[in-house]
Scaffold this motif. Structure first.
Motif, short mmCIF file in Angstrom:
data_model
loop_
_atom_site.label_atom_id
_atom_site.label_comp_id
_atom_site.label_asym_id
_atom_site.label_seq_id
_atom_site.Cartn_x
_atom_site.Cartn_y
_atom_site.Cartn_z
N LEU A 28 45.43 107.26 73.57
CA LEU A 28 46.74 106.61 73.60
C LEU A 28 46.62 105.13 73.98
CD1 LEU A 28 49.15 109.24 75.22
CD2 LEU A 28 49.49 108.05 73.04
N THR A 29 45.77 104.85 74.96
CA THR A 29 45.56 103.47 75.39
C THR A 29 45.01 102.63 74.24
OG1 THR A 29 45.16 104.16 77.68
CG2 THR A 29 44.34 101.99 77.01
N LYS B 106 42.73 112.57 80.85
CA LYS B 106 42.06 111.27 80.81
C LYS B 106 41.57 110.94 79.40
CE LYS B 106 40.62 111.24 85.66
NZ LYS B 106 41.50 110.13 86.06
N ALA B 107 41.00 111.94 78.70
CA ALA B 107 40.51 111.70 77.34
C ALA B 107 41.66 111.39 76.39
CB ALA B 107 39.73 112.92 76.85
N PHE C 177 49.21 115.16 75.90
CA PHE C 177 48.97 114.62 77.24
C PHE C 177 49.83 115.35 78.27
CE2 PHE C 177 50.14 111.65 80.63
CZ PHE C 177 48.89 111.25 81.08
N LEU C 178 51.11 115.55 77.96
CA LEU C 178 52.02 116.21 78.90
C LEU C 178 51.63 117.66 79.13
CD1 LEU C 178 55.41 114.75 77.61
CD2 LEU C 178 54.32 114.26 79.81
N LEU C 179 51.28 118.36 78.06
CA LEU C 179 50.97 119.79 78.18
C LEU C 179 49.60 120.03 78.80
CD1 LEU C 179 52.43 121.22 74.85
CD2 LEU C 179 53.49 121.03 77.11
N ALA C 180 48.80 118.98 78.93
CA ALA C 180 47.50 119.12 79.59
C ALA C 180 47.61 118.94 81.10
CB ALA C 180 46.50 118.11 79.02
N LEU D 155 49.61 104.41 89.62
CA LEU D 155 50.01 105.80 89.77
C LEU D 155 49.62 106.65 88.57
CD1 LEU D 155 53.53 105.37 91.40
CD2 LEU D 155 51.37 105.93 92.51
N ILE D 156 49.58 106.07 87.38
CA ILE D 156 49.24 106.83 86.19
C ILE D 156 47.83 107.39 86.29
CG2 ILE D 156 48.89 106.68 83.69
CD1 ILE D 156 51.07 104.55 83.63
#
Length: 358
Positions: free
Chosen positions: A245-246, A239-240, A196-199, A229-230
């Motif tokens: 993660l959600t 988003k995917a 997620f962070l690297l995307a 804000l997320i």
């Protein structure tokens, strides 16, 4: 390269956090001792009920105050964000040093302010991401309970302290059992967070566009609108990943809520009163408090508790605990967000038999 001034984040957070409730030295000692004892008791109840077992030796819960919770979470953030920090540092076109220096201090203050807000509200958590242990002897995760917040909550609601403390421990110990009894789960969450962070989009024009969007979101939420804000600052590729993660976090949070309420009646005499008052407390707060919670996505987390708990309750009701525990087989057997909304889809896919009518 330092993206966030972590020392400043700790300093800011510990300076801004509100003091805990007034307690005598003896009351504080008694609360700490009882929470440690009850966390061990709760773990036995959780393992027996969930049928999730592990070879990991039980570890005592770590009891902290509000500044201690802030310091612990800064340590965790540093571990989680390390891949992104390395990527920024190794970029062929890194930002100017002055931009990095100023930006890291600004984000340090912002992170500290957010942690100060949360530090007076969190009752406990299972810390998945700890600094590496050179000896290899320490456990991979740590259960942390925030004693001042637990005492404050039980006083505010007027509930039995022993019962409330055990009830809280049941939820938090469920997370410890999940991540120690399902060895691959921690690495799955870590890999998804790193991905997620690297995307993220790190170029300046995109960053400025996201910040403008964030400012619009703040204004909209203050006026009573929806959004957080997320959702605003993430890239399309993220988003995917966030959806996966959600789904997994909705599962583990809902599982924790389900277990605490299912085990509760047999070991927590006043569980019905506690649940009712706690649910009302979750929905309360001032308008400012509710606004900040919505901006930070905390309202989304509250929704996860309800949706995840309903999913677990439905699946266990239809296929039993052994059938439900097939969910921990691999990443492929975890539910999607669509399956959490419609548990029958997960039962059909994983159990392989048609879902019985509710």
């Amino acid at each position: 390269m330092q993206v966030i001034d972590w020392d400043l984040a700790v300093t800011t957070g510990t300076r801004l956090v509100r003091p805990g409730p007034q307690v005598s030295r003896e009351e504080a000692r008694q609360a700490v001792t009882e929470l440690r004892t009850l966390s061990r008791e709760a773990e036995g109840h959780v393992r027996e009920f969930t049928k999730i077992h592990t070879e990991t030796a039980p570890q005592p819960a770590t009891i902290v105050d509000r500044p201690g919770w802030i310091r612990a979470n800064v340590e965790g953030f540093r571990v989680v964000l390390e891949p992104l920090t390395q990527r920024v540092g190794n970029s062929p076109n890194p930002p100017p040093a002055i931009v990095t220096a100023v930006g890291s201090r600004i984000t340090g203050v912002e992170v500290g302010a957010v942690l100060a807000f949360l530090a007076s509200r969190v009752l406990g958590q299972y810390e998945l991401f700890l600094p590496p242990d050179p000896t290899g002897q320490e456990p991979a995760g740590r259960l942390t309970l925030v004693a001042p917040n637990i005492v404050h909550a039980e006083r505010e609601m007027g509930v039995d302290p022993h019962d409330f403390r055990l009830w809280v421990c049941l939820h938090e110990e469920t997370h410890r059992v999940q991540f120690t009894g399902v060895p691959w789960l921690r690495e799955y969450v870590r890999s998804q967070m790193t991905e997620f962070l690297l995307a993220s989009d790190l170029d300046l024009p995109t960053l400025l566009e996201r910040l403008r969007g964030a400012a619009d979101t703040v204004a909209e939420v203050v006026r009573g609108g929806e959004g957080n804000l997320i959702d605003v600052i993430q890239s399309p590729a993220q988003k995917a990943i966030l959806d996966r993660l959600t789904a997994v976090m909705t599962l583990v949070e809902g599982h924790g809520d389900y277990v605490m309420d299912a085990v509760g009646p047999s070991v927590v005499p006043s569980v019905a009163e506690i649940r009712g008052k706690f649910a009302h407390r979750r929905e309360g707060g001032s308008r400012l408090d509710r606004t900040v919670r919505r901006l930070l996505g905390i309202e989304v987390k509250m929704k996860q508790y309800a949706e995840g708990s309903a999913f677990v309750r439905t699946v266990v009701g239809r296929v039993g605990m052994d059938g439900f525990n097939k969910i921990w087989t691999s990443a492929e057997t975890l539910p999607t967000t669509q399956e959490i909304a419609d548990p029958g889809l997960w039962i059909d896919r994983v159990i392989g038999t048609p879902a019985l009518p509710a």
